[in-house]
Write a protein that holds these residues in place. Structure first.
Motif, PDB file in Angstrom:
ATOM      1  N   MET A 274       0.840  -1.197   0.000  1.00  0.00           N
ATOM      2  CA  MET A 274       0.000   0.000   0.000  1.00  0.00           C
ATOM      3  C   MET A 274       0.878   1.250   0.000  1.00  0.00           C
ATOM      4  SD  MET A 274      -2.577   1.452   2.931  1.00  0.00           S
ATOM      5  CE  MET A 274      -3.632   0.024   2.869  1.00  0.00           C
ATOM      6  N   LYS A 275       0.486   2.223  -0.796  1.00  0.00           N
ATOM      7  CA  LYS A 275       1.218   3.475  -0.879  1.00  0.00           C
ATOM      8  C   LYS A 275       1.066   4.258   0.422  1.00  0.00           C
ATOM      9  CE  LYS A 275       1.524   7.750  -3.569  1.00  0.00           C
ATOM     10  NZ  LYS A 275       0.942   8.505  -4.705  1.00  0.00           N
ATOM     11  N   LEU A 276       2.192   4.780   0.933  1.00  0.00           N
ATOM     12  CA  LEU A 276       2.143   5.592   2.140  1.00  0.00           C
ATOM     13  C   LEU A 276       1.368   6.878   1.874  1.00  0.00           C
ATOM     14  CD1 LEU A 276       5.757   5.244   3.579  1.00  0.00           C
ATOM     15  CD2 LEU A 276       3.650   4.307   4.538  1.00  0.00           C
ATOM     16  N   LEU A 277       0.589   7.290   2.872  1.00  0.00           N
ATOM     17  CA  LEU A 277      -0.213   8.504   2.727  1.00  0.00           C
ATOM     18  C   LEU A 277       0.621   9.760   2.926  1.00  0.00           C
ATOM     19  CD1 LEU A 277      -3.327   7.282   4.726  1.00  0.00           C
ATOM     20  CD2 LEU A 277      -3.105   7.440   2.243  1.00  0.00           C
ATOM     21  N   HIS A 278       1.697   9.646   3.719  1.00  0.00           N
ATOM     22  CA  HIS A 278       2.543  10.808   4.009  1.00  0.00           C
ATOM     23  C   HIS A 278       4.011  10.397   3.990  1.00  0.00           C
ATOM     24  CE1 HIS A 278      -0.889  13.322   5.005  1.00  0.00           C
ATOM     25  NE2 HIS A 278      -1.360  12.338   5.747  1.00  0.00           N
ATOM     26  N   GLN A 279       4.876  11.353   3.695  1.00  0.00           N
ATOM     27  CA  GLN A 279       6.303  11.110   3.611  1.00  0.00           C
ATOM     28  C   GLN A 279       7.040  11.814   4.753  1.00  0.00           C
ATOM     29  OE1 GLN A 279       7.348   8.927   1.290  1.00  0.00           O
ATOM     30  NE2 GLN A 279       5.204   8.809   0.616  1.00  0.00           N
ATOM     31  N   GLN A 280       8.254  11.378   5.003  1.00  0.00           N
ATOM     32  CA  GLN A 280       9.078  11.972   6.053  1.00  0.00           C
ATOM     33  C   GLN A 280       9.246  13.476   5.818  1.00  0.00           C
ATOM     34  OE1 GLN A 280      12.978  10.265   6.366  1.00  0.00           O
ATOM     35  NE2 GLN A 280      13.350  11.085   8.401  1.00  0.00           N
ATOM     36  N   ALA A 281       9.135  14.236   6.891  1.00  0.00           N
ATOM     37  CA  ALA A 281       9.274  15.706   6.917  1.00  0.00           C
ATOM     38  C   ALA A 281       8.032  16.434   6.404  1.00  0.00           C
ATOM     39  CB  ALA A 281      10.496  16.175   6.151  1.00  0.00           C
ATOM     40  N   GLU A 282       7.058  15.716   5.884  1.00  0.00           N
ATOM     41  CA  GLU A 282       5.820  16.370   5.437  1.00  0.00           C
ATOM     42  C   GLU A 282       5.075  16.944   6.641  1.00  0.00           C
ATOM     43  OE1 GLU A 282       1.651  15.178   3.119  1.00  0.00           O
ATOM     44  OE2 GLU A 282       3.352  13.797   3.127  1.00  0.00           O
ATOM     45  N   ILE A 283       4.446  18.094   6.467  1.00  0.00           N
ATOM     46  CA  ILE A 283       3.702  18.742   7.542  1.00  0.00           C
ATOM     47  C   ILE A 283       2.206  18.593   7.281  1.00  0.00           C
ATOM     48  CG2 ILE A 283       3.227  20.916   8.734  1.00  0.00           C
ATOM     49  CD1 ILE A 283       6.071  21.776   8.086  1.00  0.00           C
ATOM     50  N   ILE A 284       1.499  18.093   8.277  1.00  0.00           N
ATOM     51  CA  ILE A 284       0.061  17.864   8.184  1.00  0.00           C
ATOM     52  C   ILE A 284      -0.673  18.936   8.977  1.00  0.00           C
ATOM     53  CG2 ILE A 284      -1.814  16.238   8.643  1.00  0.00           C
ATOM     54  CD1 ILE A 284       0.290  14.001   8.598  1.00  0.00           C
ATOM     55  N   ALA A 285      -1.706  19.503   8.369  1.00  0.00           N
ATOM     56  CA  ALA A 285      -2.563  20.488   9.029  1.00  0.00           C
ATOM     57  C   ALA A 285      -1.763  21.670   9.577  1.00  0.00           C
ATOM     58  CB  ALA A 285      -3.382  19.834  10.141  1.00  0.00           C
ATOM     59  N   ASN A 286      -0.663  22.010   8.921  1.00  0.00           N
ATOM     60  CA  ASN A 286       0.191  23.136   9.334  1.00  0.00           C
ATOM     61  C   ASN A 286       0.697  22.995  10.762  1.00  0.00           C
ATOM     62  OD1 ASN A 286      -0.152  24.578   6.849  1.00  0.00           O
ATOM     63  ND2 ASN A 286      -2.194  25.188   7.565  1.00  0.00           N
ATOM     64  N   ARG A 287       0.783  21.739  11.240  1.00  0.00           N
ATOM     65  CA  ARG A 287       1.136  21.573  12.645  1.00  0.00           C
ATOM     66  C   ARG A 287       2.003  20.339  12.927  1.00  0.00           C
ATOM     67  NH1 ARG A 287      -3.029  21.587  17.846  1.00  0.00           N
ATOM     68  NH2 ARG A 287      -1.458  20.998  19.418  1.00  0.00           N
ATOM     69  N   TYR A 288       1.697  19.209  12.298  1.00  0.00           N
ATOM     70  CA  TYR A 288       2.358  17.958  12.641  1.00  0.00           C
ATOM     71  C   TYR A 288       3.343  17.554  11.543  1.00  0.00           C
ATOM     72  CZ  TYR A 288      -1.579  17.789  15.876  1.00  0.00           C
ATOM     73  OH  TYR A 288      -2.506  18.088  16.841  1.00  0.00           O
ATOM     74  N   GLN A 289       4.618  17.450  11.887  1.00  0.00           N
ATOM     75  CA  GLN A 289       5.647  17.085  10.921  1.00  0.00           C
ATOM     76  C   GLN A 289       6.016  15.614  11.078  1.00  0.00           C
ATOM     77  OE1 GLN A 289       9.419  19.233  11.122  1.00  0.00           O
ATOM     78  NE2 GLN A 289       9.627  19.044   8.907  1.00  0.00           N
TER      79      GLN A 289
END
Length: 238
Positions: free
Chosen positions: A1-16
Motif C-alpha cells: 500500500m502506498k504511504l499517505l505521508h512522507q518523512q518531513a511532510e507537515i500535516i494540518a500546518n502543525r504535525y511534521q
C-alpha cells in the motif's frame, strides 16, 4: 500500500512526520512532531479512498471518542482528531501521546525472556488499567488485548494501546455480523459469538501472559491438539 505521508511532510500546518511506525490494511501510524509544542506524537491515519468499507471509519471515529473520555497515566493521552479533504480523498486523523518502549510481541521477537517476577508485574499493571476501564459507566471493554497492544518501557512501566478502531484492518482480526471482535487466539469464547463482557479482557490478558511465558501464540499451542480432534480453526478475514 502506498504511504499517505512522507518523512518531513507537515500535516494540518502543525504535525511534521518523522517516520512510519506501522502500516496495515487501510490504516497507517506515524511518529510526528507537534510544531506548536515540540512534542513527539503518534498519528493514526485512515483514508476514505483506500478503505473499502464504512465500518472501518466508524470504528476509527469511535476510538477517538473513547480515548477523548479516558484519563489514565498508562493509556496514551488523546490529543487531537480531525479530517482533511483533497480533490480525490478524505483522510481521518487521530493524534495521541507517543509512548516510548516496545510491545511485548517485539520484545519476545528479540528473544527477551521475562522472569516470573516481571510477568507478574506486567499482569498487575494491566489489571490496574482494566480496573479503571471496567469501572467507568458504561464500562470500556478493550476487546483486543494482545502482546502487540501492551507496550513496556525500559523502566518496566506498561501502557495499554489501540482501543479497537483501526485494529479491524490488520491481519488476524475478524468480524462477526460486521462487528469487530478481536484477534484470533486471544479472544474469549463469547467474543467468538459476537459478545463481550469485562471478563473478556481478562481472558485476553491471560492468553497474552501465556505467550510471554512460553513464546508461543495461543493458536500455536492449541492447533496441534485441535487438529488431532478434527477441529478446524476459522480463517481470519480483513
Amino acid at each position: 500500500m502506498k504511504l499517505l505521508h512522507q518523512q518531513a511532510e507537515i500535516i494540518a500546518n502543525r504535525y511534521q512526520i518523522v517516520n512510519t511506525l506501522g502500516q496495515g490494511g487501510m490504516g497507517t501510524t506515524y511518529a510526528a512532531i507537534d510544531l506548536n509544542s515540540s512534542r513527539r506524537v503518534a498519528i493514526k491515519v485512515v483514508s476514505l479512498r483506500q478503505s473499502n468499507e464504512w465500518k472501518i471509519l466508524e470504528l476509527f471515529a469511535r476510538e477517538a471518542q473513547v480515548l477523548a473520555s479516558l484519563n489514565h497515566p498508562y493509556i496514551p493521552n488523546y490529543l487531537d482528531y480531525f479530517e482533511l479533504d483533497s480533490e480525490d480523498d478524505r483522510r481521518f486523523y487521530l493524534v495521541q501521546e507517543l509512548v516510548k518502549g516496545k510491545s511485548l510481541a517485539e520484545l519476545v521477537e528479540q528473544r527477551w525472556r521475562a522472569t516470573e517476577v516481571e510477568v507478574k508485574d506486567i499482569a498487575r499493571q494491566v489489571l490496574n488499567i482494566l480496573i479503571y476501564l471496567h469501572s467507568l459507566a458504561p464500562p470500556v471493554i478493550h476487546r483486543d488485548i494482545k502482546p502487540q497492544n501492551i507496550i513496556r518501557q525500559p523502566d518496566g512501566k506498561v501502557y495499554l494501546v489501540d482501543f479497537g478502531a483501526v485494529q479491524a484492518v490488520y491481519r488476524n482480526t475478524i468480524s462477526i455480523g460486521g462487528t469487530f471482535v478481536g484477534t484470533l487466539g486471544y479472544m474469549s469464547p463469547e467474543q467468538l459469538r459476537g459478545k463481550v463482557v469485562p471478563a473478556s479482557d481478562l481472558y485476553s490478558l491471560g492468553c497474552s501472559l501465556l505467550f510471554l511465558l512460553t513464546h508461543r501464540t495461543p493458536l500455536q499451542q492449541l492447533t496441534p491438539a485441535l487438529t488431532r480432534r478434527g477441529v478446524r480453526m476459522p480463517n481470519p478475514v480483513g
